[in-house]
Scaffold this active site. Structure first.
Site, PDB file in Angstrom:
ATOM      1  N   HIS A   1       0.800  -1.232   0.000  1.00  0.00           N
ATOM      2  CA  HIS A   1       0.000   0.000   0.000  1.00  0.00           C
ATOM      3  C   HIS A   1       0.840   1.293   0.000  1.00  0.00           C
ATOM      4  O   HIS A   1       0.806   2.090  -0.931  1.00  0.00           O
ATOM      5  CB  HIS A   1      -0.891   0.050   1.244  1.00  0.00           C
ATOM      6  CG  HIS A   1      -1.732  -1.156   1.474  1.00  0.00           C
ATOM      7  ND1 HIS A   1      -2.896  -1.392   0.795  1.00  0.00           N
ATOM      8  CD2 HIS A   1      -1.599  -2.190   2.339  1.00  0.00           C
ATOM      9  CE1 HIS A   1      -3.444  -2.522   1.224  1.00  0.00           C
ATOM     10  NE2 HIS A   1      -2.674  -3.022   2.158  1.00  0.00           N
TER      11      HIS A   1
HETATM   12  C1  BDR Z   1      -2.988   0.623   5.473  1.00  0.00           C
HETATM   13  O1  BDR Z   1      -3.148   0.062   6.768  1.00  0.00           O
HETATM   14  C2  BDR Z   1      -1.908  -0.305   7.294  1.00  0.00           C
HETATM   15  O2  BDR Z   1      -2.013  -1.542   7.935  1.00  0.00           O
HETATM   16  C3  BDR Z   1      -0.925  -0.280   6.161  1.00  0.00           C
HETATM   17  O3  BDR Z   1       0.357   0.089   6.609  1.00  0.00           O
HETATM   18  C4  BDR Z   1      -1.505   0.759   5.235  1.00  0.00           C
HETATM   19  O4  BDR Z   1      -1.105   2.059   5.596  1.00  0.00           O
HETATM   20  C5  BDR Z   1      -3.699  -0.256   4.469  1.00  0.00           C
HETATM   21  O5  BDR Z   1      -5.050  -0.318   4.760  1.00  0.00           O
END
Ligand code: BDR
Ligand code: CA
Length: 313
Positions: A242
């Site tokens: 992400h």
């Molecule tokens: C987001 O949530 C976190 O767990 C990850 O680092 C990312 O920023 C994805 O939904």
């Protein structure tokens, strides 16, 4: 032109890769500071993880701050079930030698924006938006000084990953997200609709491991741990990476496609708490407040990561 940025983060394996991408791109990006926020795990551990990642990169001059330890109005929800007990499970990173700066992370954000010329600092948010929301509430004068906010959060076509309606970062602190989306600052949003297609396949993980430096090996180990959860959850051949999309967008916006739209945050309902209500088809007439990225070039994204992470320690 070289962009000055502050990274607000809850590292997190994918946050770590985002930090490494930024620190591996000194010709284009100047990281003024990294600010930890409570999210994937508690604040103290997230701050420790940020120090470890900076040390791993070799760019130990980068200042690291701790920000808020809980969301504006809610009880903190964490995600050890995704990121492991430490929030950064996978590699065995040494205890950091560098130390946190004394100043509170929110005050660092405020002071930096007041010091730097108007329109020259971009805020890159990789976790819940608590620190940014608090900074804007404490010092509204800084809002017109921000060049842009680029954030990982939300989703529309892919739905949510924490509840059917909400993505983790927005779910954890919807009130802070609401402050940010009402700030009037130019926002670019990297949602699950983009990140769910940036999969760390086996072949890509092996490319990281073979980069020839400790950063590459640690990245492969982080991704191997991180992808376990998502592979099981979605049945995909790799986990979605992400947060590095935020930095990749800054470096190569041409890798992504999006549209300027209105985005509102659900703060009232329990069922859909933290939902990003994206007016993608312009049916409400509400003023546009964000560029919503909808797709990205996964191969181009990973090539950029390989190229930049290779330059680190
Ligand atoms: C987001 O949530 C976190 O767990 C990850 O680092 C990312 O920023 C994805 O939904
Ligand atoms: Ca994150």
């Amino acid at each position: 032109m070289r962009r000055k940025i502050i990274i607000d983060t809850d590292p997190g394996q994918d946050d770590a890769v985002a930090i490494l991408l930024a620190l591996g791109s000194p010709a284009e990006i100047e990281v003024l500071g990294i600010v930890a926020v409570a999210g994937n795990v508690g604040l103290k551990q997230n701050a420790r993880n940020a120090l470890k990642v900076v040390e791993l990169s070799g760019r130990t001059e980068t200042p690291v701050y701790a920000g808020c330890e809980r969301p504006m109005r809610r009880v903190l929800v964490t995600a050890e079930y995704v990121h492991g007990k430490t929030g950064l499970d996978g590699p065995d990173l040494p205890e950091p030698q560098i130390k946190l700066r004394d100043q509170h992370g929110v005050d660092f954000i405020i002071e930096t924006l007041r010091r730097e010329p108007t329109g020259t600092v971009t805020l890159c948010a990789l976790g819940p938006l608590t620190n940014l929301g608090m900074a804007f509430v404490k010092a509204p004068d800084i809002m017109p000084r921000v060049q842009e906010i680029i954030l990982m959060g939300g989703g529309l076509f892919e739905g949510g990953n924490t509840t059917p309606a909400a993505e983790f970062n927005i779910y954890v602190d919807p009130e802070a997200a609401d402050v940010v989306f009402h700030s009037g600052i130019p926002i670019t949003m990297v949602p699950l609709d983009v990140t769910h297609f940036m999969l760390s396949t086996k072949a890509r993980v092996e490319r990281f491991r073979g980069l020839g430096n400790r950063t590459g090996v640690a990245t492969a180990e982080m991704l191997e741990f991180f992808e376990r959860f998502d592979e099981q959850k979605y049945g995909w051949e790799g986990g979605p990476l992400h947060d590095p999309c935020v930095i990749a967008y800054l470096l190569k916006p041409e890798l992504f496609k999006g549209k300027h739209v209105n985005v509102a945050i659900e703060t009232q309902s329990e069922l859909t708490r933290g939902m990003t209500v994206v007016d993608y088809w312009g049916v409400t007439g509400r003023a546009k407040n964000a560029t919503y990225l909808r797709s990205g070039d996964a191969d181009g994204f990973y090539e950029l990561l390989f190229e930049r992470l290779k330059t680190l320690a």
